[in-house]
Motif scaffolding. Structure first.
Motif, mmCIF file in Angstrom:
data_model
loop_
_atom_site.group_PDB
_atom_site.id
_atom_site.type_symbol
_atom_site.label_atom_id
_atom_site.label_comp_id
_atom_site.label_asym_id
_atom_site.label_seq_id
_atom_site.Cartn_x
_atom_site.Cartn_y
_atom_site.Cartn_z
ATOM 1 N N SER A 143 -21.923 -3.054 -10.474
ATOM 2 C CA SER A 143 -23.001 -4.076 -9.895
ATOM 3 C C SER A 143 -22.916 -5.439 -9.115
ATOM 4 O O SER A 143 -24.018 -5.898 -9.093
ATOM 5 C CB SER A 143 -22.716 -4.991 -12.336
ATOM 6 O OG SER A 143 -21.505 -5.712 -11.731
ATOM 7 N N ALA A 144 -21.764 -5.216 -9.120
ATOM 8 C CA ALA A 144 -21.267 -6.165 -7.074
ATOM 9 C C ALA A 144 -21.359 -5.319 -6.048
ATOM 10 O O ALA A 144 -20.544 -5.833 -5.747
ATOM 11 C CB ALA A 144 -19.492 -6.255 -7.488
ATOM 12 N N THR A 145 -20.938 -4.467 -5.822
ATOM 13 C CA THR A 145 -22.383 -3.543 -4.884
ATOM 14 C C THR A 145 -23.282 -2.544 -4.621
ATOM 15 O O THR A 145 -23.985 -2.605 -5.721
ATOM 16 C CB THR A 145 -20.852 -2.454 -5.141
ATOM 17 O OG1 THR A 145 -20.426 -1.187 -6.089
ATOM 18 C CG2 THR A 145 -18.666 -3.035 -4.610
ATOM 19 N N ASP A 146 -23.140 -1.502 -3.662
ATOM 20 C CA ASP A 146 -24.702 -1.054 -3.991
ATOM 21 C C ASP A 146 -23.817 0.657 -3.300
ATOM 22 O O ASP A 146 -24.059 1.430 -2.642
ATOM 23 C CB ASP A 146 -25.007 -1.143 -1.997
ATOM 24 C CG ASP A 146 -25.416 -2.222 -2.351
ATOM 25 O OD1 ASP A 146 -26.545 -2.706 -3.710
ATOM 26 O OD2 ASP A 146 -26.289 -3.547 -1.713
ATOM 27 N N GLU A 164 -19.665 0.615 -0.657
ATOM 28 C CA GLU A 164 -21.027 -0.614 0.157
ATOM 29 C C GLU A 164 -20.947 -1.568 -0.563
ATOM 30 O O GLU A 164 -21.121 -1.489 -1.655
ATOM 31 C CB GLU A 164 -22.472 0.567 0.355
ATOM 32 C CG GLU A 164 -23.419 1.678 1.494
ATOM 33 C CD GLU A 164 -23.034 1.128 2.730
ATOM 34 O OE1 GLU A 164 -23.086 -0.135 3.013
ATOM 35 O OE2 GLU A 164 -22.743 1.411 3.285
ATOM 36 N N GLN A 165 -20.747 -2.269 0.379
ATOM 37 C CA GLN A 165 -20.883 -3.655 0.084
ATOM 38 C C GLN A 165 -22.173 -4.340 -0.543
ATOM 39 O O GLN A 165 -22.765 -3.914 0.080
ATOM 40 C CB GLN A 165 -20.220 -4.639 1.007
ATOM 41 C CG GLN A 165 -19.851 -6.324 0.743
ATOM 42 C CD GLN A 165 -19.252 -6.956 2.122
ATOM 43 O OE1 GLN A 165 -19.436 -6.445 3.129
ATOM 44 N NE2 GLN A 165 -20.056 -8.652 1.315
ATOM 45 N N GLY A 166 -22.468 -4.917 -2.070
ATOM 46 C CA GLY A 166 -23.282 -6.116 -2.667
ATOM 47 C C GLY A 166 -23.379 -7.411 -2.173
ATOM 48 O O GLY A 166 -22.465 -7.512 -0.972
ATOM 49 N N GLU A 217 -23.323 -10.386 -3.078
ATOM 50 C CA GLU A 217 -23.177 -10.790 -3.773
ATOM 51 C C GLU A 217 -21.444 -11.349 -2.753
ATOM 52 O O GLU A 217 -20.822 -12.200 -3.537
ATOM 53 C CB GLU A 217 -22.140 -11.179 -5.164
ATOM 54 C CG GLU A 217 -23.947 -11.679 -5.995
ATOM 55 C CD GLU A 217 -23.989 -11.205 -7.193
ATOM 56 O OE1 GLU A 217 -22.846 -10.992 -7.729
ATOM 57 O OE2 GLU A 217 -24.954 -11.724 -8.050
#
Length: 210
Positions: free
Chosen positions: A80-83, A105-107, A109
């Motif tokens: 939920s916090a990343t891509d 991949e960084q989200g 947020e």
């Protein structure tokens, strides 16, 4: 209660629920907490709070261009916090919880200071109930060893450098940890950045999964 009965709210790994809740409150307020993992003791701060993340870098004496990983309570929280890609998600579900740091991949947020301005972030779901309980109550927390950069990691609270310990706000003592270091892998790109625990299983997965 007999002598053989456990204390109320006690965890078999040594840290009580009230201790974890208090430590989570410290993190939510911007503080730093030393916590146990399935490898060594880690240093936790609110991974969504840029100021708290900066403090982790300062306490560790870590260069800002060396990213910090993030610990989550479970894989769904990490997703939920990343891509993460579909392949990365399959890898996460295959290896976590466990001593593996998964680069995804960084989200949006997650603050840039956490990743040193990069677009990818290391994800951990520690195979330790105290670490996961802390992340569940506090939200995503930084996942980096509890020591000054370049110095040895701590498997016991007694091993913490006194000056380092004096600069953190709370310590969760769950006894001696197993030691070792996590394998760091980017499953999307098929790259192992650091071979640690479970490295052979990671290599086998990368070679066999499309």
């Amino acid at each position: 209660m007999t002598d053989a009965d456990p204390e109320p709210d006690a965890r078999p790994d040594g840290a009580s629920d009230p201790d974890v809740s208090a430590a989570a409150g410290t993190i939510r307020e911007g503080g730093l907490v030393v916590y146990p993992t399935e490898t060594v003791y880690g240093l936790g701060a609110n991974a969504m709070d840029p100021d708290a993340v900066v403090r982790v870098f300062e306490v560790k004496g870590r260069p800002r261009d060396r990213p910090l990983s993030v610990a989550f309570a479970d894989v769904d929280a990490a997703l939920s916090a990343t891509d993460a890609s579909e392949r990365a998600e399959r890898f996460l579900r295959a290896f976590l919880p466990g001593p593996v740091t998964v680069v995804v991949e960084q989200g949006p947020e997650l603050p840039d200071v956490l990743t040193g301005g990069r677009e990818r972030v290391g994800v951990r779901v520690p195979d330790h109930p105290v670490a996961r309980a802390l992340a569940r109550e506090a939200g995503p927390i930084t996942a980096t060893s509890a020591n000054r950069s370049g110095e040895g990691s701590a498997r016991r609270v007694a091993d913490l450098d006194p000056d380092f310990r004096a600069r953190v706000d709370a310590v969760l003592d769950a006894g001696e940890t197993p030691g070792g270091e996590s394998t760091v892998v980017d499953p999307e790109r098929g790259v192992i950045h650091r071979a640690g625990l479970r490295a052979d299983a990671v290599r086998e997965w990368l070679a066999s999964e499309p």
